[in-house]
Design an enzyme around this catalytic site. Structure first.
Site, PDB file in Angstrom:
ATOM      1  NE  ARG A  78      -9.849 -12.845  -0.267  1.00  0.00           N
ATOM      2  CZ  ARG A  78     -11.031 -12.216  -0.364  1.00  0.00           C
ATOM      3  NH1 ARG A  78     -11.721 -12.276  -1.490  1.00  0.00           N
ATOM      4  NH2 ARG A  78     -11.506 -11.521   0.627  1.00  0.00           N
ATOM      5  CG  ASP A 127      -8.115  -5.743   4.758  1.00  0.00           C
ATOM      6  OD1 ASP A 127      -7.509  -5.367   5.771  1.00  0.00           O
ATOM      7  OD2 ASP A 127      -8.834  -6.760   4.719  1.00  0.00           O
ATOM      8  NE  ARG A 130      -2.519  -6.172   6.640  1.00  0.00           N
ATOM      9  CZ  ARG A 130      -3.792  -5.772   6.773  1.00  0.00           C
ATOM     10  NH1 ARG A 130      -4.173  -5.076   7.825  1.00  0.00           N
ATOM     11  NH2 ARG A 130      -4.681  -6.041   5.858  1.00  0.00           N
ATOM     12  CB  THR A 138       4.427 -13.761   5.749  1.00  0.00           C
ATOM     13  OG1 THR A 138       4.611 -15.039   5.110  1.00  0.00           O
ATOM     14  CG2 THR A 138       5.650 -13.457   6.596  1.00  0.00           C
TER      15      THR A 138
END
Ligand code: FDA
Length: 306
Positions: free
Chosen positions: A288, A129, A179, A226
């Site tokens: 978030r 990440d 990514r 997305t």
């Protein structure tokens, strides 16, 4: 509202109190099948039956005790075994600050290398990440060092960062798995584009660059993370116009958001994955998710009213 919710993500006082509230826990369950690995595996199995791949991530960041870092590492080793035993198409995504980056780069490096090796033995990709901008440089340096020996290792890049076009070029030249996401942290305008329209356009341009024939010829793997319907439609048009094979890259979405869209994409010949988060350290991650769509606060209020 976005800035307030992102500031709340780092607030320990609020975290302590919110995590004990049943109505907050009920609202969180919309984005998380449960806190245990078993819950995540059960959700992954259900998606697998619908031909949707998954990425599992154990929530947690900025882990400070050595004992806890080793426990996270052991957890991921076990998770990789359990995924392989379940026979499902599931990958794993880690955060470097869960595996020791705040303590020493070497510690995070060794842990990531070990997990990448384990994942590769089981035919899976391991993702890193991308966290807040204080970690971007170190995350990418670690990735560049590890990638040659670990071709199954991928990394997230955030379209909102001003530096990302240069980072992307460097990774594409190396041959990477990237990514692309918009970016979920609170960043100053000197570092990240504050305007959503700019971020959307950056995402589109970066994705085009990733899908270009030269990039794919170098063996780069493309994951587009997305839920943005307009952006996905524009990207589908690029793929059609430029003859990119629909199964030559993938879309990825978060569990609980735009349910049914991965299945739609798969039925149209694309690849799609769902990232499933689990674990007890969900507070900053959940803030978030609220910041991405403040309308989600209605779900919190509705669950407060029962
Ligand atoms: P955008 O925010 O424009 O939303 C488009 C539409 O999607 C909305 O109109 C709504 O319909 C839906 N939507 C989006 N977010 C929602 C939410 N929270 N609740 C309900 N609906 C929502 N970030 C990061 O900094 N580092 C990382 O490593 C990752 N990794 C990652 C992996 C994957 C697979 C995904 C999908 C996302 C990430 N992210 C991330 C998060 C990412 O940066 C970004 O914050 C979110 O994906 C939201 O942006 P969208 O592209 O979906 O568009």
């Amino acid at each position: 509202m976005r800035q307030t919710l992102l500031a709340a993500a780092d607030n320990g006082w609020l975290r302590e109190r919110a995590m004990r509230q049943p109505f907050v826990r009920r609202a969180v369950s919309r984005f998380m099948p449960g806190e245990a690995l078993d819950d995540a595996l059960a959700a992954a199995r259900r998606l697998h039956e619908r031909h949707v791949g998954t990425i599992l991530t154990h929530l947690g960041e900025n882990v400070s005790s050595r004992e806890e870092i080793e426990a996270v590492q052991a957890h991921y080793v076990d998770a990789l075994e359990r995924i392989a035993a379940a026979g499902i198409d599931s990958e794993v995504s880690i955060k470097l600050t869960q595996l020791g980056l705040d303590q020493s780069e070497r510690l995070a490096f060794d842990h990531t290398a070990q997990l990448a090796t384990r994942a590769r033995e089981r035919g899976a990709r391991l993702w890193i990440d991308m966290e807040g901008s204080a970690y971007t440089e170190r995350t990418l340096a670690l990735y560049r060092e590890l990638r040659p020996a670990h071709p199954n290792l991928g990394v997230a890049l955030q379209a909102y960062l001003r530096r990302t076009p240069d980072d992307l070029d460097a990774l594409l030249a190396l041959g990477s798995a990237v990514r692309l996401v918009k970016g979920a942290y609170r960043e100053p305008a000197t570092i990240a584009f504050p305007d959503k329209h700019d971020v959307d356009e950056r995402f589109f341009e970066l994705a085009r660059r990733m899908l270009a024939p030269e990039a794919r010829a170098r063996g780069n793997w493309v994951t587009l993370g997305t839920h943005d319907a307009r952006l996905i439609a524009r990207l589908e048009a690029v793929v059609a116009a430029e003859g990119v094979p629909r199964d030559g890259f993938e879309f990825a979405m978060l569990f609980g958001i735009r349910r049914g869209e991965p299945e739609r994409l798969i039925a149209a010949g694309y690849r799609a994955r769902v990232l499933i988060s689990y674990g007890s350290h969900w507070f900053p991650w959940y803030m978030r998710r609220l910041a991405e769509r403040p309308a989600n606060l209605w779900f919190v209020m509705r669950s407060m009213l029962g």
